[in-house]
Design a protein around this motif. Structure first.
Motif, short mmCIF file in Angstrom:
data_model
loop_
_atom_site.label_atom_id
_atom_site.label_comp_id
_atom_site.label_asym_id
_atom_site.label_seq_id
_atom_site.Cartn_x
_atom_site.Cartn_y
_atom_site.Cartn_z
N GLU A 336 -143.62 45.65 31.07
CA GLU A 336 -143.63 44.19 31.04
C GLU A 336 -144.75 43.65 30.14
O GLU A 336 -144.55 42.65 29.44
CB GLU A 336 -143.76 43.63 32.46
N GLN A 337 -145.94 44.29 30.18
CA GLN A 337 -147.03 43.82 29.33
C GLN A 337 -146.69 44.01 27.86
O GLN A 337 -146.93 43.12 27.03
CB GLN A 337 -148.32 44.57 29.68
N GLY A 338 -146.13 45.16 27.54
CA GLY A 338 -145.75 45.40 26.15
C GLY A 338 -144.65 44.46 25.71
O GLY A 338 -144.67 43.92 24.59
N GLU A 343 -142.46 39.79 22.60
CA GLU A 343 -141.83 38.46 22.61
C GLU A 343 -142.75 37.40 22.04
O GLU A 343 -142.29 36.43 21.44
CB GLU A 343 -141.41 38.11 24.04
N SER A 344 -144.06 37.62 22.18
CA SER A 344 -145.03 36.71 21.56
C SER A 344 -144.96 36.80 20.04
O SER A 344 -145.02 35.78 19.35
CB SER A 344 -146.44 37.05 22.04
N LEU A 345 -144.82 38.02 19.52
CA LEU A 345 -144.65 38.19 18.08
C LEU A 345 -143.41 37.44 17.60
O LEU A 345 -143.44 36.73 16.58
CB LEU A 345 -144.52 39.68 17.74
N GLU A 346 -142.33 37.58 18.35
CA GLU A 346 -141.08 36.93 17.97
C GLU A 346 -141.22 35.42 18.02
O GLU A 346 -140.74 34.71 17.12
CB GLU A 346 -139.96 37.40 18.91
N HIS A 354 -137.25 41.86 10.54
CA HIS A 354 -137.40 43.31 10.48
C HIS A 354 -136.71 43.93 11.69
O HIS A 354 -136.93 43.51 12.82
CB HIS A 354 -138.87 43.70 10.45
N HIS A 355 -135.91 44.95 11.45
CA HIS A 355 -135.15 45.55 12.56
C HIS A 355 -136.05 46.18 13.62
O HIS A 355 -135.67 46.26 14.79
CB HIS A 355 -134.17 46.60 12.02
N LEU A 356 -137.27 46.62 13.22
CA LEU A 356 -138.13 47.30 14.18
C LEU A 356 -138.59 46.39 15.32
O LEU A 356 -138.77 46.85 16.45
CB LEU A 356 -139.34 47.91 13.47
N LEU A 357 -138.80 45.12 15.03
CA LEU A 357 -139.19 44.21 16.11
C LEU A 357 -138.08 44.16 17.16
O LEU A 357 -138.34 44.30 18.37
CB LEU A 357 -139.44 42.80 15.56
N HIS A 358 -136.85 43.99 16.74
CA HIS A 358 -135.74 43.85 17.68
C HIS A 358 -135.38 45.18 18.34
O HIS A 358 -135.00 45.21 19.52
CB HIS A 358 -134.54 43.26 16.95
N ALA A 359 -135.55 46.29 17.58
CA ALA A 359 -135.31 47.60 18.18
C ALA A 359 -136.34 47.90 19.26
O ALA A 359 -136.01 48.46 20.32
CB ALA A 359 -135.36 48.68 17.09
N THR A 360 -137.59 47.51 19.01
CA THR A 360 -138.65 47.71 20.01
C THR A 360 -138.38 46.84 21.24
O THR A 360 -138.49 47.31 22.39
CB THR A 360 -140.02 47.36 19.41
N LYS A 361 -138.05 45.59 21.01
CA LYS A 361 -137.74 44.69 22.13
C LYS A 361 -136.58 45.24 22.95
O LYS A 361 -136.62 45.26 24.19
CB LYS A 361 -137.41 43.30 21.60
N ALA A 362 -135.55 45.72 22.26
CA ALA A 362 -134.38 46.27 22.95
C ALA A 362 -134.77 47.48 23.80
O ALA A 362 -134.31 47.61 24.94
CB ALA A 362 -133.32 46.67 21.92
N ASP A 363 -135.61 48.35 23.26
CA ASP A 363 -136.00 49.54 24.00
C ASP A 363 -136.78 49.18 25.25
O ASP A 363 -136.56 49.77 26.33
CB ASP A 363 -136.83 50.45 23.10
#
Length: 402
Positions: A336-338, A343-346, A354-363
């Motif tokens: 949850e902290q991560g 989500e703050s970055l977004e 960049h796909h990595l932001l959304h891939a990280t959020k998805a994971d």
């Protein structure tokens, strides 16, 4: 067989030969063209006449002669008399200093980063225009035009062929290390393409970084960059599965990691620690060392990695470093902290393309059990990803949460 030998000689001796030509005659553009003329002559003559006893000396001599021809032609076009200097047969090659001068010339801040990378691959790594174009997945004419513009810029900006001193050395060294890091990264995870990366580009970046370590053995950031490369490259064989999909770090078979590279990386980190260096690449090397020490993913020292990323973020406050710091925090202190940090970055509009932001959020959403939200984030990542190995992985993950 001869072609492979020419390529080997060019990569090993090409920077010193080109550097000697530029140091003596100037005209970076004509010197590079003359060296390429010599390579073309070798490709034509060596298969028929045999390999000369001293291949590097042969290339240097032919390159010098071709350069003299080009200089005389340029003089006639400018209505100038050619200098007597061009008639000298001797070419004094300084195998240590000339390549070092060359890399600092290629990485001058007056040149755009893309031009620096292209020049570095051409002049320091010995890659052809076609090979460079393939590495960056672009038309060969685009690469050729960038090379021409970069070499013209060196002349127009009056960039001196030298290794800077004192404070300027540190400033320019940062640019050199950044270019080498970009080259390595592009070879490790290609921006575009069917495969995950171009191993040839990564290996050339490592080869030249090793030479830089030899030239500047007491610069902790140089040692740190090579250590980062060693730890990263050691995992290459484990990063793609039989279907050609990306394998994330936690799922990799660590028994397949290259132990020689891991040992080299650890030895470099020890040297960095002894020098008490605390720069961006030194911190990344420490992070890589902690990953390498964990024989199982569960044994990874995530709290220490999170602390190192926090320090790295203070030195290099970029969105990508912040994203990696958020990932480390998620593993160290909870999903949850991560996720909140991502989500703050977004929300701030950072890395949203960049796909990595959304891939990280998805994971992280997947780990939190929020499957529907994770599926939406995976779909967004898939709209942005251009690398096929990463695409296959994301498609697989989307299937798992849908």
């Amino acid at each position: 067989m001869q072609n492979q030998l020419i390529e080997t000689v060019l990569r090993a001796e090409g920077p010193a030969i080109l550097g000697a030509l530029v140091r003596r005659y100037g005209r970076f553009d004509l010197c590079d063209d003359a060296l390429q003329d010599a390579v073309a002559a070798a490709l034509e003559q060596w298969p028929e006449e045999g390999v000369p006893q001293k291949p590097a000396a042969w290339l240097a001599t032919v390159a010098r002669r071709r350069l003299i021809d080009r200089l005389r032609e340029a003089s006639r076009e400018d209505d100038d008399e050619p200098s007597d200097e061009t008639d000298s047969e001797a070419l004094d090659v300084e195998p240590t200093q000339d390549p070092l001068r060359l890399i600092f010339t290629c990485c001058h801040p007056a040149l755009a980063p893309s031009a620096q990378c292209t020049l570095a691959l051409r002049t320091m790594c010995g890659l052809s225009t076609r090979q460079i174009a393939r590495a960056f997945v672009e038309d060969e004419r685009t690469t050729a035009q960038r090379l021409v513009r970069a070499k013209r810029k060196i002349a127009e900006a009056g960039i001196r062929f030298e290794v800077p001193r004192d404070a300027e050395l540190d400033e320019r060294l940062t640019a050199v290390l950044t270019v080498l890091s970009l080259l390595f990264t592009e070879g490790y995870v290609a921006t575009h393409g069917a495969g995950l990366g171009q191993a040839e580009v990564s290996h050339e970046a490592m080869r030249f970084t090793r030479r830089l370590v030899t030239w500047l053995p007491d610069r902790g950031e140089v040692l740190g960059l090579l250590a980062v490369m060693c730890f990263t490259e050691a995992r290459r064989a484990a990063r793609v599965d039989a279907a050609g999909a990306l394998v994330p770090l936690e799922a990799q078979d660590r028994a397949t990691w290259d132990q020689d590279l891991l040992l080299e990386g650890r030895a470099l980190v020890q040297r960095v620690v002894a020098l008490k260096t605390r720069g961006p690449f030194s911190l990344q090397a420490a992070i890589g060392s902690l990953h390498a020490e964990a024989t199982r993913a569960e044994a990874t020292d995530w709290p220490q990695i999170a602390a190192l990323y926090a320090a790295l973020l203070r030195l290099t406050p970029t969105p990508m470093v912040e994203l990696n710091a958020a990932i480390a925090l998620a593993f160290a202190s909870g999903v949850e902290q991560g996720l909140s940090w991502v989500e703050s970055l977004e929300a701030r509009g950072l890395l949203v393309d960049h796909h990595l932001l959304h891939a990280t959020k998805a994971d992280l959403l997947r780990r939190a059990g929020r499957s529907a939200d994770a599926a939406r984030a995976y779909r967004t990542a898939l709209e942005l990803v251009a690398n096929e190995a990463e695409r296959r992985f994301l498609e697989r993950r989307l299937g798992e949460v849908s």
